[in-house]
Design a protein around this motif. Structure first.
Motif, PDB file in Angstrom:
ATOM      1  N   VAL A 122      86.344  37.136  10.073  1.00 49.42           N
ATOM      2  CA  VAL A 122      86.850  36.584  11.335  1.00 49.42           C
ATOM      3  C   VAL A 122      86.976  37.694  12.371  1.00 49.42           C
ATOM      4  CG1 VAL A 122      88.822  35.462  12.448  1.00 49.42           C
ATOM      5  CG2 VAL A 122      87.969  34.610  10.243  1.00 49.42           C
ATOM      6  N   LYS A 123      87.485  38.843  11.972  1.00 52.34           N
ATOM      7  CA  LYS A 123      87.626  39.968  12.915  1.00 52.34           C
ATOM      8  C   LYS A 123      86.277  40.377  13.492  1.00 52.34           C
ATOM      9  CE  LYS A 123      89.538  44.662  13.320  1.00 52.34           C
ATOM     10  NZ  LYS A 123      88.713  44.958  14.447  1.00 52.34           N
ATOM     11  N   THR A 135      94.704  34.276  14.180  1.00 50.75           N
ATOM     12  CA  THR A 135      94.462  35.499  14.925  1.00 50.75           C
ATOM     13  C   THR A 135      94.451  35.140  16.407  1.00 50.75           C
ATOM     14  OG1 THR A 135      93.042  37.470  15.069  1.00 50.75           O
ATOM     15  CG2 THR A 135      91.930  35.338  14.792  1.00 50.75           C
ATOM     16  N   HIS A 136      94.042  36.063  17.235  1.00 49.58           N
ATOM     17  CA  HIS A 136      94.026  35.797  18.674  1.00 49.58           C
ATOM     18  C   HIS A 136      93.039  36.747  19.344  1.00 49.58           C
ATOM     19  CE1 HIS A 136      96.790  39.142  18.180  1.00 49.58           C
ATOM     20  NE2 HIS A 136      96.427  39.516  19.382  1.00 49.58           N
ATOM     21  N   PHE A 137      92.714  36.425  20.572  1.00 49.37           N
ATOM     22  CA  PHE A 137      91.950  37.347  21.399  1.00 49.37           C
ATOM     23  C   PHE A 137      92.281  37.074  22.854  1.00 49.37           C
ATOM     24  CE2 PHE A 137      89.101  33.749  21.642  1.00 49.37           C
ATOM     25  CZ  PHE A 137      88.480  33.866  22.878  1.00 49.37           C
ATOM     26  N   ILE A 187      93.628  31.555  17.609  1.00 48.88           N
ATOM     27  CA  ILE A 187      92.550  31.072  16.759  1.00 48.88           C
ATOM     28  C   ILE A 187      93.089  30.870  15.346  1.00 48.88           C
ATOM     29  CG2 ILE A 187      90.243  31.582  15.848  1.00 48.88           C
ATOM     30  CD1 ILE A 187      90.413  31.389  18.967  1.00 48.88           C
ATOM     31  N   ASP A 234      86.539  39.558  22.266  1.00 46.00           N
ATOM     32  CA  ASP A 234      87.854  40.040  22.676  1.00 46.00           C
ATOM     33  C   ASP A 234      87.734  40.935  23.914  1.00 46.00           C
ATOM     34  OD1 ASP A 234      90.614  40.432  22.579  1.00 46.00           O
ATOM     35  OD2 ASP A 234      90.440  42.148  21.208  1.00 46.00           O
ATOM     36  N   ILE A 236      85.513  37.749  16.183  1.00 46.33           N
ATOM     37  CA  ILE A 236      86.468  37.804  17.298  1.00 46.33           C
ATOM     38  C   ILE A 236      86.267  39.072  18.124  1.00 46.33           C
ATOM     39  CG2 ILE A 236      88.921  37.959  17.923  1.00 46.33           C
ATOM     40  CD1 ILE A 236      87.962  35.143  17.045  1.00 46.33           C
ATOM     41  N   ASP A 237      85.933  40.167  17.471  1.00 42.65           N
ATOM     42  CA  ASP A 237      85.714  41.422  18.199  1.00 42.65           C
ATOM     43  C   ASP A 237      84.567  41.314  19.210  1.00 42.65           C
ATOM     44  OD1 ASP A 237      87.818  42.695  16.978  1.00 42.65           O
ATOM     45  OD2 ASP A 237      86.576  43.951  15.657  1.00 42.65           O
ATOM     46  N   ILE A 256      82.562  30.611  17.469  1.00 41.40           N
ATOM     47  CA  ILE A 256      83.211  31.234  16.313  1.00 41.40           C
ATOM     48  C   ILE A 256      82.724  30.582  15.023  1.00 41.40           C
ATOM     49  CG2 ILE A 256      85.423  31.631  15.165  1.00 41.40           C
ATOM     50  CD1 ILE A 256      86.661  31.749  18.048  1.00 41.40           C
ATOM     51  N   VAL A 298      91.167  26.374  18.233  1.00 44.94           N
ATOM     52  CA  VAL A 298      91.300  27.237  19.405  1.00 44.94           C
ATOM     53  C   VAL A 298      92.374  26.650  20.308  1.00 44.94           C
ATOM     54  CG1 VAL A 298      90.137  28.117  21.473  1.00 44.94           C
ATOM     55  CG2 VAL A 298      88.891  27.988  19.311  1.00 44.94           C
TER      56      VAL A 298
END
Length: 124
Positions: free
Chosen positions: A58-59, A8-10, A33, A66, A62-63, A90, A110
């Motif tokens: 994970v979301k 995923t990413h942010f 990530i 972000d 991450i939220d 994380i 990361v």
């Protein structure tokens, strides 16, 4: 054993306090990530962990980071928001959520760019 991962990413801004160079100035990254869970056995469906469950947890974490100025985030008011500390954040926020008889959180990767990053395995 099975290592099951999602990517995923942010996006976020940060600066590294007391860094002797350009990174001391505010700047941003699109962090990439990767979260890996290690399963020792499979469930009745043949899965170590359902990707849907892994992605949801994970979301949630991450939220929280972000599109933030990470230096103003509660977790980084004292700690520099380095990639290492982001990985620890994380990991620490996922480790209890991803603990099961069959699997557990293994690592968090990361990357600030396609060419540099790190992997954190927790305090094992």
């Amino acid at each position: 054993m099975f290592d099951i991962f999602i990517k995923t990413h942010f996006a976020g801004a940060h600066h590294l306090r007391d860094y002797p160079g350009d990174c001391e100035h505010p700047h941003g990254h699109n962090w990439k990530i990767e979260v890996t869970v290690r399963a020792t056995e499979l469930d009745h469906l043949g899965m170590g962990i359902d990707f849907t469950i892994l992605k949801r947890h994970v979301k949630e974490v991450i939220d929280t980071i972000d599109h933030c100025d990470l230096n103003k985030h509660e977790a980084f008011l004292v700690l520099n928001p380095s990639s290492e500390h982001i990985a620890m954040y994380i990991y620490d926020n996922l480790v209890k959520k991803l603990k099961h008889d069959r699997y557990s959180l293994y690592s968090v990767s990361v990357s600030e760019t396609d060419n540099q990053g790190l992997i954190y395995y927790g305090n094992k």
